[in-house]
Design an enzyme around this catalytic site. Structure first.
Site, PDB file in Angstrom:
ATOM      1  N   SER A  25      18.130   9.024  41.354  1.00 24.16           N
ATOM      2  CA  SER A  25      19.583   9.749  41.461  1.00 24.16           C
ATOM      3  C   SER A  25      19.410  10.919  41.094  1.00 24.16           C
ATOM      4  O   SER A  25      19.263  11.512  40.005  1.00 24.16           O
ATOM      5  CB  SER A  25      20.248   8.882  40.676  1.00 24.16           C
ATOM      6  N   HIS A  56      21.107  10.031  46.960  1.00 23.92           N
ATOM      7  CA  HIS A  56      19.647   9.567  47.561  1.00 23.92           C
ATOM      8  C   HIS A  56      19.513   9.972  48.937  1.00 23.92           C
ATOM      9  O   HIS A  56      20.506   9.565  49.747  1.00 23.92           O
ATOM     10  CB  HIS A  56      19.327   8.061  47.545  1.00 23.92           C
ATOM     11  N   HIS A  78      18.477  -0.739  44.854  1.00 17.70           N
ATOM     12  CA  HIS A  78      18.509  -1.234  43.643  1.00 17.70           C
ATOM     13  C   HIS A  78      18.947  -2.668  43.662  1.00 17.70           C
ATOM     14  O   HIS A  78      19.439  -2.848  44.553  1.00 17.70           O
ATOM     15  CB  HIS A  78      19.652  -0.356  42.748  1.00 17.70           C
ATOM     16  N   TYR A  80      21.313  -3.827  41.972  1.00 20.94           N
ATOM     17  CA  TYR A  80      22.819  -4.091  41.918  1.00 20.94           C
ATOM     18  C   TYR A  80      23.600  -3.658  43.481  1.00 20.94           C
ATOM     19  O   TYR A  80      24.648  -3.915  43.655  1.00 20.94           O
ATOM     20  CB  TYR A  80      23.628  -2.932  41.094  1.00 20.94           C
ATOM     21  N   GLU A  81      22.651  -3.294  44.494  1.00 23.30           N
ATOM     22  CA  GLU A  81      23.098  -2.803  45.673  1.00 23.30           C
ATOM     23  C   GLU A  81      23.000  -4.438  46.436  1.00 23.30           C
ATOM     24  O   GLU A  81      23.723  -4.284  47.586  1.00 23.30           O
ATOM     25  CB  GLU A  81      22.227  -1.923  46.686  1.00 23.30           C
ATOM     26  N   ALA A 108      17.258   8.444  36.476  1.00 23.48           N
ATOM     27  CA  ALA A 108      18.527   8.894  35.698  1.00 23.48           C
ATOM     28  C   ALA A 108      18.732   7.877  34.771  1.00 23.48           C
ATOM     29  O   ALA A 108      18.640   6.715  35.069  1.00 23.48           O
ATOM     30  CB  ALA A 108      19.619   9.385  36.557  1.00 23.48           C
ATOM     31  N   MET A 206      18.873   1.474  35.485  1.00 22.01           N
ATOM     32  CA  MET A 206      19.205   0.033  36.344  1.00 22.01           C
ATOM     33  C   MET A 206      18.072   0.221  37.478  1.00 22.01           C
ATOM     34  O   MET A 206      18.372  -0.305  38.750  1.00 22.01           O
ATOM     35  CB  MET A 206      20.802   0.658  37.214  1.00 22.01           C
ATOM     36  N   SER A 207      16.787   0.830  37.018  1.00 18.33           N
ATOM     37  CA  SER A 207      16.045   0.869  38.252  1.00 18.33           C
ATOM     38  C   SER A 207      14.388   0.640  37.717  1.00 18.33           C
ATOM     39  O   SER A 207      14.516   0.178  36.396  1.00 18.33           O
ATOM     40  CB  SER A 207      16.039   2.213  39.032  1.00 18.33           C
ATOM     41  N   ASN A 230      23.295  11.442  30.375  1.00 19.70           N
ATOM     42  CA  ASN A 230      24.379  11.113  29.593  1.00 19.70           C
ATOM     43  C   ASN A 230      23.924  10.255  28.508  1.00 19.70           C
ATOM     44  O   ASN A 230      22.794   9.527  28.395  1.00 19.70           O
ATOM     45  CB  ASN A 230      25.455  10.211  30.228  1.00 19.70           C
ATOM     46  N   HIS A 242      29.640   8.850  37.017  1.00 18.97           N
ATOM     47  CA  HIS A 242      28.499   8.957  37.918  1.00 18.97           C
ATOM     48  C   HIS A 242      28.271  10.453  38.422  1.00 18.97           C
ATOM     49  O   HIS A 242      27.196  10.880  38.616  1.00 18.97           O
ATOM     50  CB  HIS A 242      28.594   8.044  39.108  1.00 18.97           C
TER      51      HIS A 242
HETATM   52  N1  HPA Z   1      23.188   3.473  31.874  1.00 20.76           N
HETATM   53  C1  HPA Z   1      22.590   2.871  33.168  1.00 20.76           C
HETATM   54  N2  HPA Z   1      22.085   3.739  34.008  1.00 20.76           N
HETATM   55  C2  HPA Z   1      22.254   5.025  34.011  1.00 20.76           C
HETATM   56  C3  HPA Z   1      23.125   5.470  32.934  1.00 20.76           C
HETATM   57  C4  HPA Z   1      23.370   4.687  31.927  1.00 20.76           C
HETATM   58  O1  HPA Z   1      24.184   5.273  30.869  1.00 20.76           O
HETATM   59  N3  HPA Z   1      23.044   6.772  33.206  1.00 20.76           N
HETATM   60  C5  HPA Z   1      22.343   6.974  34.319  1.00 20.76           C
HETATM   61  N4  HPA Z   1      21.939   5.927  34.925  1.00 20.76           N
END
Ligand code: HPA
Length: 269
Positions: A25, A56, A78, A80-81, A108, A206-207, A230, A242
């Site tokens: 991402s 993406h 992902h 989550y999709e 990320a 998440m990946s 972050n 995001h």
């Molecule tokens: N958590 C999960 N996935 C992420 C985060 C996070 O804080 N930041 C970027 N991808």
């Protein structure tokens, strides 16, 4: 399906990439380094899942960088999709069939360890799978790899050493960390982050973990580079958004691109 996808790609380029890079991402910039790329939208490749994630591009690019043939996945699917773990790793399996032996994953992530800061690149040394899913469940396809996969050195120690050398030549810090993969799509709660820290996670995302499982199953060498976009939930008294994830990722792309370029000879060796 993997074979049909491999054939379609072979029909569009005569390059035989040995190295593949998955851009996460907001981290798509490295794709611009490819010379004379052949770009294939995921929608044209049979069986390839169409990612809906923002930030993406959704295409496979094959070209060369400094003479090294490379396949670059601009965007990934992902869990989550709503994709199954097998769908999430479809691209990795196709690239391995195409002849790729070294896979670089970028992502990320949130920083759990307090010495990390947004914008920093971190080399993944190991992972913790908290996704409750694996692409390796179900009957084992022996043509891909063995039933039980050793994950001891999943993030290749030799490639990690090369990445440290490359970062030192470029003059920036490249700490290592353990990547804890959550299912998402909600960011974690502060309690989940405290749990992550307690069990040894330094980064959350998440990946990446499904792809590394599939890649190790097929015997690929893996390297993963995370961009801390972050601090994880509860580390700082602020919320996570995001847009910030994408903006910080974009600001780190110059370093990520330089690192990948510098590393290429070691990746291709
Ligand atoms: N958590 C999960 N996935 C992420 C985060 C996070 O804080 N930041 C970027 N991808």
């Amino acid at each position: 399906m993997v074979d049909a996808a491999t054939e379609l790609i072979r029909g569009q380029t005569s390059l035989e990439p040995r190295v593949a890079v998955v851009l996460g991402s907001g981290l798509g910039g490295f794709a611009d380094e490819l010379e004379e790329p052949v770009e294939i939208p995921y929608g044209e490749i049979p069986g390839w899942p169409l990612s809906t994630a923002l930030g993406h591009a959704g295409k496979l690019a094959v070209g060369t960088v400094g003479g090294v043939p490379l396949a670059v996945m601009r965007g990934r699917a992902h869990l989550y999709e709503g994709f199954s773990a097998a769908e999430v790793v479809f691209g990795v399996r196709v690239l391995a069939r195409l002849g790729v032996g070294t896979l670089v994953l970028t992502n990320a992530c949130g920083g759990v360890r307090e010495d990390l800061a947004p914008g920093q690149l971190v080399l993944v040394s190991d992972h913790i799978n908290l996704q409750g899913a694996s692409p390796l469940i179900g009957p084992n396809d022996e043509s891909l790899g063995p039933r039980f996969v050793d994950m001891s050195d999943a993030y290749d120690p030799g490639l990690r050493a090369s990445a440290h050398d490359a970062a030192a030549r470029l003059g920036f810090e490249l700490p290592e960390g353990v990547y804890a993969a959550w299912l998402g799509p909600a960011f974690e709660t502060p309690a989940e982050i405290r749990m992550t820290r307690a069990i040894g996670g330094d980064l959350v995302g998440m990946s990446t973990v499904p792809e590394v499982l599939a890649a190790r199953h097929m015997g690929l060498r893996c390297l993963a580079i995370s961009c801390v976009t972050n601090m994880a939930a509860g580390v700082l008294p602020e919320s996570i958004d995001h847009k910030q994830v994408l903006a910080v990722g974009a600001s780190a792309q110059g370093r990520l691109t330089a690192l990948l370029r510098e590393l290429l000879p070691a990746l291709a060796a």
